[in-house]
Design an enzyme around this catalytic site. Structure first.
Site, short mmCIF file in Angstrom:
data_model
loop_
_atom_site.label_atom_id
_atom_site.label_comp_id
_atom_site.label_asym_id
_atom_site.label_seq_id
_atom_site.Cartn_x
_atom_site.Cartn_y
_atom_site.Cartn_z
CD GLU A 134 -2.50 1.30 2.70
OE1 GLU A 134 -3.45 2.09 2.81
OE2 GLU A 134 -2.12 0.56 3.63
CG ASP B 125 -0.71 -11.10 -3.82
OD1 ASP B 125 0.12 -11.35 -4.72
OD2 ASP B 125 -0.64 -11.60 -2.68
CE LYS C 236 14.72 -5.97 -4.64
NZ LYS C 236 15.04 -4.68 -5.27
CE LYS D 96 21.14 -12.25 -7.17
NZ LYS D 96 21.49 -11.10 -8.00
CE LYS E 232 12.25 -12.75 -11.95
NZ LYS E 232 11.02 -11.91 -12.10
CG ASN F 114 23.15 -7.44 -8.38
OD1 ASN F 114 22.42 -7.83 -7.49
ND2 ASN F 114 24.07 -8.21 -8.93
NE ARG G 271 23.95 -12.84 1.83
CZ ARG G 271 23.33 -11.71 1.50
NH1 ARG G 271 22.67 -11.04 2.42
NH2 ARG G 271 23.38 -11.26 0.26
#
Length: 620
Positions: free
Chosen positions: A312, A338, A364, A406, A418, A443, A535
């Site tokens: 919102e 949505d 993402k 990616k 994706k 990016n 990570r």
């Protein structure tokens, strides 16, 4: 001083100067003032007073800011005085059939001296008053001894309140070396900047060469940043000359300035035919890429732009921004929705009948999606499927999916979802009248949740700056560049292409962190860099295409088409059915395995129960 008071003061001052000048001119030649001479003087005085103010107003003499008086203002004074005296000569010739040229020439000289002197003395007075104010001064070196450098130097010299004192110019033009501008000496070339900064204890650098190419500009700024001294850049010279900007609008160097990428030149005619007067829908319109696509699209005057987003606040912000900045002829429709709501997506397509859809709605964040894989699947796969199939059913002419590097050989759930979304688009493109296309890039600098805002926040807190691995590299481009190329790629689509944007050379994340630390005014070592380890789901290096997907030829500058192989509709449906029922671990294995394969052989066994990992299948 108010404008009204200022004008009144100038009018009174100039009246006294004009009358005194003409009386002085005639008095020197005829101290006794005969009757005939008095008539000439009175007539000439009235003429020159009225004429002077009319001509002065025409040349903008009362709109000048005299604290910045220079050659331009003196030229205006010269024109005003000269034209005024020519008017007096004309009146004398008409009324008295004679012109006293000696008296008028003397008046002209006195008037120039007094009017010009009054203005310049004001500048000197103001300058002296400002210099008397106790303001700490930073020593500044100006890069570029051209017009832009001169303008910025004059403003700094005239305004000590800025706290910056130019001490030198650096310029690559060897003909200028040793000369002075405004009393400031021009030293050597810009490749001496590091030595010069150390030798003269410079506090700040101003890059004032707006005509440099982006690549040369980036090289120069990198050299300045290495000095560890705060660096600022100057706006384009056209803006400074028109008075739109001043020294206060000097910009801090941004990380985008160091990319050195040339400006994206678009096929304006093709984009206008695709967007002008059309209804455009952007999903994820409140996100970094989605909102920038909104801004760029509005430059081409669509009739309506539909902003679709789940957040919102983000939709509210982009809605308000567009309403404040774009033409009122463009209808803006904010929609909180949505993309996972399939019925709503179909309803929106039927209601607004968009001509072009830019689908930028997606999850993402790689580590976050590793912890929430089902949300990545629901949003990135099923959300894309809903919007794309609604576009197909409703006959939307153009559909562009915003994808990511990616998706190439993905090692994480975000990239795999994706890539599968790309496959959905490619499959729809086989039979649809809608021109479906995918645009894949790396990016974008400064996007929400990206590494740049994180590093800036850590630097503001005094560090440490956390980098996952010293060898970690990524492709980067600016948000505006990525968005413009997305729009351009949409005009090139024939159906089913995977457009890949030229991202330039990859950048080491640790080098990015070091550069940001320097741009923030810190020396090397003052802010710690800590390596936290890779990570879950991350790769050291990103790719834009598989080797088998590469095509060397550009279809447009900075855009080329990959040969990404789609899967069949049967395989697609099989995977979609599986994703709804299998455990998370198996779901991730299916998606990552599928996204890394080369091709698929469909068998009757596959149609029923054969899992995608079956050895008999050739990998996509």
């Amino acid at each position: 001083m108010s404008l009204r008071r200022r004008l009144t003061t100038l009018f009174l001052l100039d009246t006294v100067i004009v009358l005194s000048s003409i009386f002085f001119g005639y008095y020197i030649l005829n101290p006794n003032f005969s009757v005939f001479t008095r008539e000439i003087v009175i007539t000439s005085s009235l003429t020159i007073t009225i004429g002077y103010f009319l001509v002065a107003w025409h040349y903008g003499l009362y709109r000048k800011v005299w604290s910045y008086a220079s050659i331009g203002e003196l030229v205006a004074i010269f024109k005003t005085v000269t034209v005024s005296l020519l008017l007096v000569a004309s009146v004398q010739l008409l009324l008295m059939s004679d012109v006293n040229m000696r008296a008028l020439l003397l008046t002209w000289m006195v008037l120039l001296l007094l009017i010009g002197g009054s203005r310049l003395s004001y500048r000197v007075l103001i300058g002296s008053r400002k210099k008397s104010e106790a303001v700490p001064m930073e020593k500044v070196v100006i890069i570029g001894a051209g017009q832009a450098g001169t303008i910025i130097t004059r403003q700094l010299l005239n305004n000590p309140v800025y706290g910056m004192r130019p001490i030198a110019f650096l310029d690559d033009d060897h003909k200028k070396r040793g000369l002075e501008i405004l009393g400031i000496k021009i030293f050597g070339a810009t490749d001496q900047i590091e030595d010069f900064v150390k030798e003269h204890a410079v506090d700040k650098i101003v890059v004032a060469i707006p005509t440099l190419s982006k690549l040369d500009r980036a090289t120069l700024i990198k050299r300045c940043v290495k000095t560890g001294v705060k660096t600022k850049t100057l706006p384009c010279i056209e803006e400074l000359l028109t008075g739109k900007l001043s020294v206060t609008d000097m910009k801090d160097v941004k990380i985008e300035d160091l990319l050195g990428r040339s400006e994206v030149k678009l096929d304006i005619e093709a984009i206008q035919s695709n967007l002008t007067g059309k209804t455009i829908m952007i999903t994820g319109a409140g996100g970094s890429i989605g909102s920038e696509i909104c801004r760029q699209v509005c430059h081409f005057n669509p009739s309506k732009i539909v902003l679709v987003g789940h957040g919102e606040n983000s939709i509210y912000l982009i809605d308000q921004e567009l309403r404040e900045t774009i033409s009122q002829s463009i209808v803006i429709v904010p929609v909180i929705a949505d993309v996972q709501d399939r019925n709503l997506m179909f309803s929106l397509m039927k209601k607004y009948e968009p001509d072009v859809i830019y689908h930028a709605a997606a999850h993402k964040h790689v580590p976050l999606m590793e912890d929430n894989p089902r949300e990545a699947v629901k949003n990135n796969i099923f959300g894309t499927k809903n919007v794309a199939e609604a576009a197909d059913t409703c006959g939307v002419p153009n559909f562009v999916l915003v994808s990511t590097d990616k998706a190439v050989n993905p090692s994480n759930i975000m990239g795999a979802t994706k890539r599968f979304a790309e496959m959905i688009i490619q499959n729809l493109a086989k039979h649809s009248e809608t021109k479906f296309a995918v645009v894949r890039f790396g990016n974008v600098l400064g996007s929400r949740g990206s590494v740049i805002p994180l590093f800036k926040r850590q630097i503001m807190q005094g560090g440490p700056v956390t980098v996952t691995d010293p060898e970690m590299t990524r492709y980067f481009m600016t948000i505006s560049e990525a968005s413009r190329l997305v729009i351009q790629a949409g005009t090139l689509a024939n159906g089913g292409e995977v457009f890949v944007l030229d991202m330039g050379e990859p950048v080491k994340i640790v080098d990015l962190a070091k550069t940001l630390i320097r741009l923030s005014g810190y020396q090397d070592g003052e802010i710690d860099i800590r390596f936290s380890g890779i990570r879950p789901g991350e790769k050291l290096y990103e790719e834009l295409l598989n080797p088998s997907e590469r095509q060397s030829d550009y279809v447009f500058p900075k855009i080329y088409v990959g040969k990404a192989t789609p899967i069949t509709a049967l395989e697609q449906q099989y995977v979609l059915d599986k994703l709804l029922v299998v455990p998370v671990e198996e779901m991730m294995e299916i998606l990552i395995g599928l996204a890394n394969r080369k091709s698929v052989e469909v068998t009757s066994e596959f149609e029923t129960e054969t899992p995608l990992a079956a050895p008999r299948m050739e990998m996509i």
